[in-house]
Design a protein around this motif. Structure first.
Motif, mmCIF file in Angstrom:
data_model
loop_
_atom_site.group_PDB
_atom_site.id
_atom_site.type_symbol
_atom_site.label_atom_id
_atom_site.label_comp_id
_atom_site.label_asym_id
_atom_site.label_seq_id
_atom_site.Cartn_x
_atom_site.Cartn_y
_atom_site.Cartn_z
ATOM 1 N N ARG A 10 0.835 -1.212 0.000
ATOM 2 C CA ARG A 10 0.000 0.000 0.000
ATOM 3 C C ARG A 10 0.868 1.259 0.000
ATOM 4 N N LEU A 11 1.887 1.288 0.855
ATOM 5 C CA LEU A 11 2.769 2.456 0.884
ATOM 6 C C LEU A 11 3.571 2.560 -0.406
ATOM 7 N N LEU A 12 3.990 1.439 -0.922
ATOM 8 C CA LEU A 12 4.767 1.447 -2.158
ATOM 9 C C LEU A 12 3.938 1.957 -3.333
ATOM 10 N N GLU A 13 2.674 1.569 -3.392
ATOM 11 C CA GLU A 13 1.791 2.068 -4.452
ATOM 12 C C GLU A 13 1.645 3.588 -4.352
ATOM 13 N N TYR A 14 1.566 4.097 -3.145
ATOM 14 C CA TYR A 14 1.506 5.550 -2.958
ATOM 15 C C TYR A 14 2.828 6.193 -3.387
ATOM 16 N N TYR A 15 3.931 5.606 -2.963
ATOM 17 C CA TYR A 15 5.248 6.158 -3.278
ATOM 18 C C TYR A 15 5.481 6.199 -4.783
ATOM 19 N N LYS A 16 4.918 5.242 -5.486
ATOM 20 C CA LYS A 16 5.060 5.176 -6.939
ATOM 21 C C LYS A 16 4.515 6.456 -7.598
ATOM 22 N N THR A 17 3.528 7.089 -6.985
ATOM 23 C CA THR A 17 2.969 8.325 -7.545
ATOM 24 C C THR A 17 3.890 9.520 -7.323
ATOM 25 N N ILE A 18 4.818 9.383 -6.395
ATOM 26 C CA ILE A 18 5.746 10.465 -6.057
ATOM 27 C C ILE A 18 7.091 10.277 -6.741
ATOM 28 N N ASP A 19 7.605 9.055 -6.686
ATOM 29 C CA ASP A 19 8.930 8.753 -7.229
ATOM 30 C C ASP A 19 8.916 7.365 -7.864
ATOM 31 N N PRO A 20 8.524 7.287 -9.139
ATOM 32 C CA PRO A 20 8.434 5.971 -9.781
ATOM 33 C C PRO A 20 9.744 5.186 -9.776
ATOM 34 N N GLU A 21 10.871 5.864 -9.963
ATOM 35 C CA GLU A 21 12.159 5.164 -9.954
ATOM 36 C C GLU A 21 12.481 4.616 -8.567
ATOM 37 N N GLY A 22 12.244 5.437 -7.569
ATOM 38 C CA GLY A 22 12.477 4.983 -6.197
ATOM 39 C C GLY A 22 11.579 3.814 -5.844
ATOM 40 N N ALA A 23 10.336 3.883 -6.285
ATOM 41 C CA ALA A 23 9.395 2.797 -6.021
ATOM 42 C C ALA A 23 9.847 1.516 -6.711
ATOM 43 N N GLN A 24 10.380 1.646 -7.905
ATOM 44 C CA GLN A 24 10.852 0.463 -8.629
ATOM 45 C C GLN A 24 11.967 -0.236 -7.862
ATOM 46 N N PHE A 25 12.840 0.528 -7.243
ATOM 47 C CA PHE A 25 13.896 -0.056 -6.416
ATOM 48 C C PHE A 25 13.280 -0.933 -5.321
ATOM 49 N N TYR A 26 12.254 -0.420 -4.648
ATOM 50 C CA TYR A 26 11.630 -1.172 -3.563
ATOM 51 C C TYR A 26 10.857 -2.385 -4.084
ATOM 52 N N TRP A 27 10.249 -2.266 -5.264
ATOM 53 C CA TRP A 27 9.592 -3.434 -5.857
ATOM 54 C C TRP A 27 10.632 -4.525 -6.108
ATOM 55 N N ASN A 28 11.785 -4.126 -6.611
ATOM 56 C CA ASN A 28 12.849 -5.098 -6.878
ATOM 57 C C ASN A 28 13.320 -5.771 -5.588
ATOM 58 N N GLU A 29 13.462 -4.988 -4.524
ATOM 59 C CA GLU A 29 13.875 -5.544 -3.237
ATOM 60 C C GLU A 29 12.818 -6.517 -2.720
ATOM 61 N N TYR A 30 11.576 -6.119 -2.833
ATOM 62 C CA TYR A 30 10.475 -6.976 -2.390
ATOM 63 C C TYR A 30 10.472 -8.283 -3.181
ATOM 64 N N ASP A 31 10.660 -8.181 -4.477
ATOM 65 C CA ASP A 31 10.706 -9.382 -5.318
ATOM 66 C C ASP A 31 11.839 -10.304 -4.907
ATOM 67 N N LYS A 32 12.990 -9.736 -4.567
ATOM 68 C CA LYS A 32 14.116 -10.560 -4.111
ATOM 69 C C LYS A 32 13.750 -11.342 -2.862
ATOM 70 N N PHE A 33 13.125 -10.640 -1.906
ATOM 71 C CA PHE A 33 12.762 -11.286 -0.642
ATOM 72 C C PHE A 33 11.699 -12.352 -0.846
ATOM 73 N N THR A 34 10.721 -12.081 -1.683
ATOM 74 C CA THR A 34 9.647 -13.049 -1.869
ATOM 75 C C THR A 34 10.104 -14.246 -2.703
ATOM 76 N N GLU A 35 11.076 -14.044 -3.554
ATOM 77 C CA GLU A 35 11.614 -15.169 -4.336
ATOM 78 C C GLU A 35 12.462 -16.096 -3.473
ATOM 79 N N GLU A 36 13.074 -15.539 -2.422
ATOM 80 C CA GLU A 36 13.937 -16.337 -1.552
ATOM 81 C C GLU A 36 13.142 -17.264 -0.647
ATOM 82 N N LYS A 37 11.871 -16.993 -0.449
ATOM 83 C CA LYS A 37 11.051 -17.796 0.464
ATOM 84 C C LYS A 37 10.811 -19.169 -0.076
#
Length: 94
Positions: free
Chosen positions: A67-94
């Protein structure tokens, strides 16, 4: 590793997760405030995203993070993409 030691470690992990779960309402309140006040302070938002992404490793706060990331995407799409990538890394490791 003995069964007793394994049980002790399991109990410590469960206590840790319970402790974190108790903090989730406070984090949710803070995230709600950031979004409802339309905060554009990227540093403040990223601070919460850092905390939340680290909780997703433990299977906690996924919805809040997204939810926060979706909001952040409206402010800083590049910054949000970094966090999406980090999230994807963590969820892939599970």
């Amino acid at each position: 590793m003995s069964d007793n030691m394994f049980d002790d470690i399991k109990q410590i992990i469960e206590q840790f997760n319970d402790s974190i779960k108790q903090q989730l309402p406070l984090l949710e309140s803070e995230v709600n405030t950031l979004i409802s006040s339309k905060t554009t302070n990227g540093n403040a938002i990223e601070c919460y995203l850092d905390t939340l992404v680290s909780l997703t490793i433990h299977g906690l706060a996924n919805d809040l993070f997204i939810r926060l990331l979706e909001y952040y995407k409206t402010i800083d799409p590049e910054g949000a993409q970094f966090y999406w990538n980090e999230y994807d890394k963590f969820t892939e490791e599970k």
